[in-house]
Scaffold this motif. Sequence first.
Motif, PDB file in Angstrom:
ATOM      1  N   LEU A 193       0.857  -1.172   0.000  1.00 26.13           N
ATOM      2  CA  LEU A 193       0.000   0.000   0.000  1.00 26.13           C
ATOM      3  C   LEU A 193       0.899   1.230   0.000  1.00 26.13           C
ATOM      4  O   LEU A 193       2.057   1.164   0.427  1.00 26.13           O
ATOM      5  N   GLU A 194       0.375   2.358  -0.472  1.00 18.24           N
ATOM      6  CA  GLU A 194       1.182   3.572  -0.527  1.00 18.24           C
ATOM      7  C   GLU A 194       0.877   4.467   0.671  1.00 18.24           C
ATOM      8  O   GLU A 194      -0.263   4.569   1.116  1.00 18.24           O
ATOM      9  N   PHE A 195       1.909   5.111   1.183  1.00 16.07           N
ATOM     10  CA  PHE A 195       1.735   6.070   2.262  1.00 16.07           C
ATOM     11  C   PHE A 195       0.940   7.275   1.754  1.00 16.07           C
ATOM     12  O   PHE A 195       1.156   7.748   0.635  1.00 16.07           O
ATOM     13  N   SER A 196       0.056   7.787   2.605  1.00 14.60           N
ATOM     14  CA  SER A 196      -0.811   8.888   2.199  1.00 14.60           C
ATOM     15  C   SER A 196      -0.038  10.169   1.925  1.00 14.60           C
ATOM     16  O   SER A 196      -0.478  11.012   1.141  1.00 14.60           O
ATOM     17  N   PHE A 197       1.118  10.349   2.554  1.00 15.49           N
ATOM     18  CA  PHE A 197       1.859  11.603   2.446  1.00 15.49           C
ATOM     19  C   PHE A 197       2.899  11.580   1.326  1.00 15.49           C
ATOM     20  O   PHE A 197       3.584  12.571   1.095  1.00 15.49           O
ATOM     21  N   TRP A 198       3.026  10.445   0.618  1.00 11.05           N
ATOM     22  CA  TRP A 198       3.954  10.374  -0.512  1.00 11.05           C
ATOM     23  C   TRP A 198       3.225  10.719  -1.815  1.00 11.05           C
ATOM     24  O   TRP A 198       1.999  10.613  -1.909  1.00 11.05           O
ATOM     25  N   ASN A 199       4.031  11.068  -2.822  1.00 14.87           N
ATOM     26  CA  ASN A 199       3.477  11.261  -4.160  1.00 14.87           C
ATOM     27  C   ASN A 199       2.987   9.928  -4.715  1.00 14.87           C
ATOM     28  O   ASN A 199       3.541   8.879  -4.399  1.00 14.87           O
ATOM     29  N   GLU A 200       1.974   9.987  -5.574  1.00 13.41           N
ATOM     30  CA  GLU A 200       1.626   8.796  -6.345  1.00 13.41           C
ATOM     31  C   GLU A 200       2.563   8.724  -7.540  1.00 13.41           C
ATOM     32  O   GLU A 200       2.755   9.722  -8.245  1.00 13.41           O
ATOM     33  N   PRO A 201       3.167   7.575  -7.792  1.00 13.72           N
ATOM     34  CA  PRO A 201       4.091   7.479  -8.930  1.00 13.72           C
ATOM     35  C   PRO A 201       3.381   7.740 -10.253  1.00 13.72           C
ATOM     36  O   PRO A 201       2.337   7.150 -10.534  1.00 13.72           O
ATOM     37  N   VAL A 202       3.931   8.633 -11.042  1.00 12.02           N
ATOM     38  CA  VAL A 202       3.383   8.951 -12.365  1.00 12.02           C
ATOM     39  C   VAL A 202       4.525   8.869 -13.366  1.00 12.02           C
ATOM     40  O   VAL A 202       5.701   9.043 -13.005  1.00 12.02           O
ATOM     41  N   PRO A 203       4.218   8.595 -14.643  1.00 13.88           N
ATOM     42  CA  PRO A 203       5.275   8.516 -15.659  1.00 13.88           C
ATOM     43  C   PRO A 203       6.101   9.800 -15.691  1.00 13.88           C
ATOM     44  O   PRO A 203       5.572  10.899 -15.502  1.00 13.88           O
TER      45      PRO A 203
END
Length: 286
Positions: A170-180
Amino acid sequence: MATGVLHRVSSGLGRANSGAQTAAQLVVWSRGFSTSHNKTRDNSWFKSLFVRKVDPRKDAHSNLLTKNEESNLYKIQFHNVKPECLDAYNKLCEDVLPSIHADKYYPCELVGTWNTWYGEQDQAVHLWRYRGGYPALTEVMNKLRQNQDFTAYRKERGKMLMSRRNQLLLEFSFWNEPVPREGPNIYELRSYQLRPGTMIEWGNYWARAIGFRQHNREAVGGFFSQIGNLYMVHHLWAYKDLQSREDTRNGAWQQEGWDEVVYYTVPLIQHMDSRIMIPTKASPLK
């Protein structure tokens, strides 16, 4: 004779009193030094009280740390390839993985695919995102079982591998979502095995720390494991080259507060590992 004895006793007592005074002075000095030495740490501890915190007693840790409204699930794959097969393996992946990524029939996205440059050699790393969480993952797996091209790909791939493993994240809420992103870049995957029970504490400190690591757009994504090795954290960073990595990391130490984050999070770690990775042709993260 008695006078001599009394003189020696008196002299001894004088030295003892002098020694006691010196010892007392040393104790006072030591306490003063200790107070001065710890003042900065005490201030740091006091400041840490004001970091945004979550209460681990109120919900599952995964619900407290993630972007619940998005329900993204990630899968990271580590494939250890036979050295003589790495080029053929990369070509095989380039022919198959982008087609799955582009086909809307499968509710998944290829976030990135890399070869390890420094770290474990002859290794491929793939990161997938499933929008919709576990139901999306199950849907993709069921559909791929019916895909003859993918079945043939897996069979051919198996001939080239020495071992493989994966994790669901799962991704941390405070990190960026990885985008191209456009390249060329190198990527660093820093993996931390935390002590059980410390994930909330880690998240509380890194919710503030991520602000120190955004200046060169180096932060790509931050994840924690749900299935596989538990209490595992992965931070993914992008740099132009190794010198840029060095300069960016050194620059973080010039920002007030970064040293506190390191001071308080290092004791939470049981083991850590770093991989420098090069994107393959099929990777959306260039």
